[in-house]
Scaffold this motif. Structure first.
Motif, PDB file in Angstrom:
ATOM      1  N   PRO A   5      93.663 -12.191 -45.724  1.00 37.71           N
ATOM      2  CA  PRO A   5      94.038 -13.826 -46.303  1.00 37.71           C
ATOM      3  C   PRO A   5      94.715 -14.483 -44.860  1.00 37.71           C
ATOM      4  O   PRO A   5      94.357 -15.260 -44.325  1.00 37.71           O
ATOM      5  CB  PRO A   5      94.375 -13.797 -47.402  1.00 37.71           C
ATOM      6  CG  PRO A   5      94.113 -12.215 -48.394  1.00 37.71           C
ATOM      7  CD  PRO A   5      93.595 -11.255 -46.837  1.00 37.71           C
ATOM      8  N   SER A   6      95.954 -13.407 -44.298  1.00 37.58           N
ATOM      9  CA  SER A   6      96.904 -13.592 -43.293  1.00 37.58           C
ATOM     10  C   SER A   6      96.345 -13.711 -42.080  1.00 37.58           C
ATOM     11  O   SER A   6      96.354 -15.000 -41.459  1.00 37.58           O
ATOM     12  CB  SER A   6      98.135 -12.898 -43.444  1.00 37.58           C
ATOM     13  OG  SER A   6      97.912 -11.263 -43.453  1.00 37.58           O
ATOM     14  N   ASP A   7      95.338 -13.226 -41.707  1.00 42.48           N
ATOM     15  CA  ASP A   7      94.597 -12.912 -40.460  1.00 42.48           C
ATOM     16  C   ASP A   7      93.498 -15.006 -40.593  1.00 42.48           C
ATOM     17  O   ASP A   7      94.042 -15.578 -39.937  1.00 42.48           O
ATOM     18  CB  ASP A   7      93.344 -12.214 -40.732  1.00 42.48           C
ATOM     19  CG  ASP A   7      94.036 -10.616 -40.094  1.00 42.48           C
ATOM     20  OD1 ASP A   7      94.827 -10.878 -39.394  1.00 42.48           O
ATOM     21  OD2 ASP A   7      93.572  -9.676 -40.347  1.00 42.48           O
ATOM     22  N   HIS A  61      93.976  -8.649 -30.483  1.00 42.16           N
ATOM     23  CA  HIS A  61      92.927  -8.956 -31.386  1.00 42.16           C
ATOM     24  C   HIS A  61      92.105 -10.018 -30.306  1.00 42.16           C
ATOM     25  O   HIS A  61      90.940  -9.903 -30.513  1.00 42.16           O
ATOM     26  CB  HIS A  61      92.811  -9.214 -32.557  1.00 42.16           C
ATOM     27  CG  HIS A  61      91.327 -10.589 -33.073  1.00 42.16           C
ATOM     28  ND1 HIS A  61      90.719  -9.565 -33.143  1.00 42.16           N
ATOM     29  CD2 HIS A  61      91.181 -11.324 -33.361  1.00 42.16           C
ATOM     30  CE1 HIS A  61      89.559 -10.234 -34.095  1.00 42.16           C
ATOM     31  NE2 HIS A  61      89.803 -11.719 -34.010  1.00 42.16           N
ATOM     32  N   GLU A  62      92.874 -10.906 -29.774  1.00 39.76           N
ATOM     33  CA  GLU A  62      92.376 -11.787 -28.868  1.00 39.76           C
ATOM     34  C   GLU A  62      91.780 -11.130 -27.943  1.00 39.76           C
ATOM     35  O   GLU A  62      90.214 -11.358 -27.216  1.00 39.76           O
ATOM     36  CB  GLU A  62      92.995 -12.764 -28.143  1.00 39.76           C
ATOM     37  CG  GLU A  62      93.846 -13.694 -29.363  1.00 39.76           C
ATOM     38  CD  GLU A  62      94.804 -14.666 -29.123  1.00 39.76           C
ATOM     39  OE1 GLU A  62      95.408 -15.510 -29.598  1.00 39.76           O
ATOM     40  OE2 GLU A  62      95.852 -14.159 -28.154  1.00 39.76           O
ATOM     41  N   TRP A  63      92.447  -9.766 -27.169  1.00 39.18           N
ATOM     42  CA  TRP A  63      91.633  -8.969 -25.978  1.00 39.18           C
ATOM     43  C   TRP A  63      90.288  -8.372 -26.707  1.00 39.18           C
ATOM     44  O   TRP A  63      89.560  -8.890 -25.581  1.00 39.18           O
ATOM     45  CB  TRP A  63      92.470  -7.352 -25.899  1.00 39.18           C
ATOM     46  CG  TRP A  63      92.243  -7.094 -24.520  1.00 39.18           C
ATOM     47  CD1 TRP A  63      92.304  -6.049 -24.961  1.00 39.18           C
ATOM     48  CD2 TRP A  63      92.213  -7.458 -23.172  1.00 39.18           C
ATOM     49  NE1 TRP A  63      91.777  -5.033 -23.180  1.00 39.18           N
ATOM     50  CE2 TRP A  63      91.780  -6.381 -22.284  1.00 39.18           C
ATOM     51  CE3 TRP A  63      92.618  -8.679 -22.669  1.00 39.18           C
ATOM     52  CZ2 TRP A  63      92.009  -6.405 -21.005  1.00 39.18           C
ATOM     53  CZ3 TRP A  63      92.316  -8.341 -21.175  1.00 39.18           C
ATOM     54  CH2 TRP A  63      92.438  -7.457 -20.617  1.00 39.18           C
ATOM     55  N   GLU A  64      90.184  -8.267 -27.441  1.00 38.80           N
ATOM     56  CA  GLU A  64      88.720  -7.751 -28.232  1.00 38.80           C
ATOM     57  C   GLU A  64      88.270  -8.581 -27.709  1.00 38.80           C
ATOM     58  O   GLU A  64      86.668  -7.799 -28.542  1.00 38.80           O
ATOM     59  CB  GLU A  64      89.102  -6.457 -29.474  1.00 38.80           C
ATOM     60  CG  GLU A  64      88.077  -5.215 -29.679  1.00 38.80           C
ATOM     61  CD  GLU A  64      88.491  -5.164 -31.342  1.00 38.80           C
ATOM     62  OE1 GLU A  64      87.653  -4.784 -31.611  1.00 38.80           O
ATOM     63  OE2 GLU A  64      89.290  -5.242 -32.062  1.00 38.80           O
ATOM     64  N   ASP A 122      81.029 -13.961 -43.560  1.00 44.00           N
ATOM     65  CA  ASP A 122      82.226 -13.188 -43.899  1.00 44.00           C
ATOM     66  C   ASP A 122      82.745 -11.723 -43.160  1.00 44.00           C
ATOM     67  O   ASP A 122      83.852 -10.944 -43.567  1.00 44.00           O
ATOM     68  CB  ASP A 122      81.962 -12.895 -45.461  1.00 44.00           C
ATOM     69  CG  ASP A 122      82.972 -12.537 -46.226  1.00 44.00           C
ATOM     70  OD1 ASP A 122      84.287 -13.131 -46.173  1.00 44.00           O
ATOM     71  OD2 ASP A 122      83.579 -11.903 -47.494  1.00 44.00           O
ATOM     72  N   LYS A 123      82.940 -12.891 -41.619  1.00 45.43           N
ATOM     73  CA  LYS A 123      83.400 -10.899 -40.789  1.00 45.43           C
ATOM     74  C   LYS A 123      83.947 -12.315 -39.762  1.00 45.43           C
ATOM     75  O   LYS A 123      83.531 -13.757 -39.540  1.00 45.43           O
ATOM     76  CB  LYS A 123      81.899 -10.688 -40.349  1.00 45.43           C
ATOM     77  CG  LYS A 123      81.862  -9.734 -41.756  1.00 45.43           C
ATOM     78  CD  LYS A 123      80.182  -9.102 -40.675  1.00 45.43           C
ATOM     79  CE  LYS A 123      78.947  -9.803 -41.346  1.00 45.43           C
ATOM     80  NZ  LYS A 123      78.056  -8.613 -41.024  1.00 45.43           N
ATOM     81  N   ASN A 124      84.287 -11.752 -39.037  1.00 43.03           N
ATOM     82  CA  ASN A 124      85.132 -11.855 -38.476  1.00 43.03           C
ATOM     83  C   ASN A 124      84.247 -11.808 -36.569  1.00 43.03           C
ATOM     84  O   ASN A 124      83.511 -11.600 -36.642  1.00 43.03           O
ATOM     85  CB  ASN A 124      86.493 -11.989 -37.248  1.00 43.03           C
ATOM     86  CG  ASN A 124      86.690 -10.359 -37.242  1.00 43.03           C
ATOM     87  OD1 ASN A 124      85.551  -9.275 -36.990  1.00 43.03           O
ATOM     88  ND2 ASN A 124      88.421 -10.219 -36.958  1.00 43.03           N
ATOM     89  N   PHE A 125      84.767 -12.795 -35.537  1.00 42.05           N
ATOM     90  CA  PHE A 125      83.242 -12.439 -34.222  1.00 42.05           C
ATOM     91  C   PHE A 125      83.479 -10.967 -33.773  1.00 42.05           C
ATOM     92  O   PHE A 125      82.199 -10.715 -33.790  1.00 42.05           O
ATOM     93  CB  PHE A 125      84.159 -13.317 -32.878  1.00 42.05           C
ATOM     94  CG  PHE A 125      83.056 -13.025 -31.855  1.00 42.05           C
ATOM     95  CD1 PHE A 125      81.517 -14.208 -32.262  1.00 42.05           C
ATOM     96  CD2 PHE A 125      82.886 -12.435 -31.128  1.00 42.05           C
ATOM     97  CE1 PHE A 125      81.171 -14.345 -31.299  1.00 42.05           C
ATOM     98  CE2 PHE A 125      82.410 -12.792 -30.132  1.00 42.05           C
ATOM     99  CZ  PHE A 125      81.122 -13.728 -29.635  1.00 42.05           C
ATOM    100  N   VAL A 126      83.907 -10.163 -34.003  1.00 45.26           N
ATOM    101  CA  VAL A 126      84.180  -9.211 -33.843  1.00 45.26           C
ATOM    102  C   VAL A 126      83.400  -7.844 -34.478  1.00 45.26           C
ATOM    103  O   VAL A 126      82.575  -7.113 -34.383  1.00 45.26           O
ATOM    104  CB  VAL A 126      85.889  -8.357 -32.648  1.00 45.26           C
ATOM    105  CG1 VAL A 126      85.884  -7.333 -32.448  1.00 45.26           C
ATOM    106  CG2 VAL A 126      85.790  -8.486 -32.305  1.00 45.26           C
TER     107      VAL A 126
END
Length: 207
Positions: A5-7, A61-64, A122-126
């Motif tokens: 949730p914080s992400d 996370h941005e780097w990934e 329901d998942k981030n880009f990575v």
């Protein structure tokens, strides 16, 4: 990998901040002059650098995310390596650290990718699958086909794609990929090849 949730909240706040920033649109543009300046500064920095590369701008996370995204834009093929192999993420990190006015729009764009993938999958880009990532990118790849709610994503992706190309095609790998033959000594110049004259409808000796 499902964001906590914080992400998700951080992603939403980052995107809203970037969308609300007055200079965001201008900061997302990437001209030939911008590219030339960034490339020259990065080349000078590489020549002067003695220590191993250390990130100054991107978070972990941005780097990934950047490393996944640049390789979707310029993947490894039979001709050359991928954007990450050419050092494009390092080029971007240096450029964004050097150009503060571009930081929030690019950071916001990366967060927008996470938000859009979270909304759809329901998942981030990575954490999304390759096909899922491509579905999102297909919606922001064409500036002349703007879908409702996608204008910021399109502006971000086109600037990010230009940054990727600038970093790749000015690297040693990218120059080799272009088959660039300049900056090479020619001890025995025999003149313009006959086939070049033919293609122009000229005869040798009429140059």
């Amino acid at each position: 990998m499902k964001p906590t949730p914080s992400d998700t909240d951080l992603t939403r706040r980052t995107v809203l901040k970037s969308l609300a920033a007055a200079p965001a649109a201008a900061a997302l543009t990437w001209t030939e002059a911008d590219a030339a300046e960034a490339v020259a500064k990065h080349a000078a920095h590489r020549l002067a650098q003695t220590a191993p590369f250390q990130r100054k701008f991107f978070t972990d996370h941005e780097w990934e995310t950047v490393r996944v995204l640049v390789d979707l834009i310029i993947p490894r093929d039979e001709r050359s390596g991928s954007a990450t192999e050419a050092g494009v993420p390092e080029f971007m990190d240096f450029t964004l650290d050097d150009q503060p006015n571009r930081r929030d729009p690019i950071r916001g764009g990366l967060a927008w990718l996470d938000q859009e993938c979270t909304r759809r999958f329901d998942k981030n880009f990575v954490g999304a699958g390759d096909a899922e990532r491509r579905r999102v990118l297909d919606d922001v790849s064409w500036p002349t086909k703007v879908k409702p709610g996608m204008s910021y994503g399109i502006s971000f992706f086109n600037t990010f794609r230009d940054l990727t190309a600038s970093g790749f095609f000015t690297s040693r790998m990218g120059i080799d990929d272009l088959r660039y033959e300049g900056n090479v000594s020619v001890p025995d110049w025999k003149g313009c090849p006959a086939e070049a004259f033919t293609s122009l409808g000229l005869k040798p000796g009429t140059e």
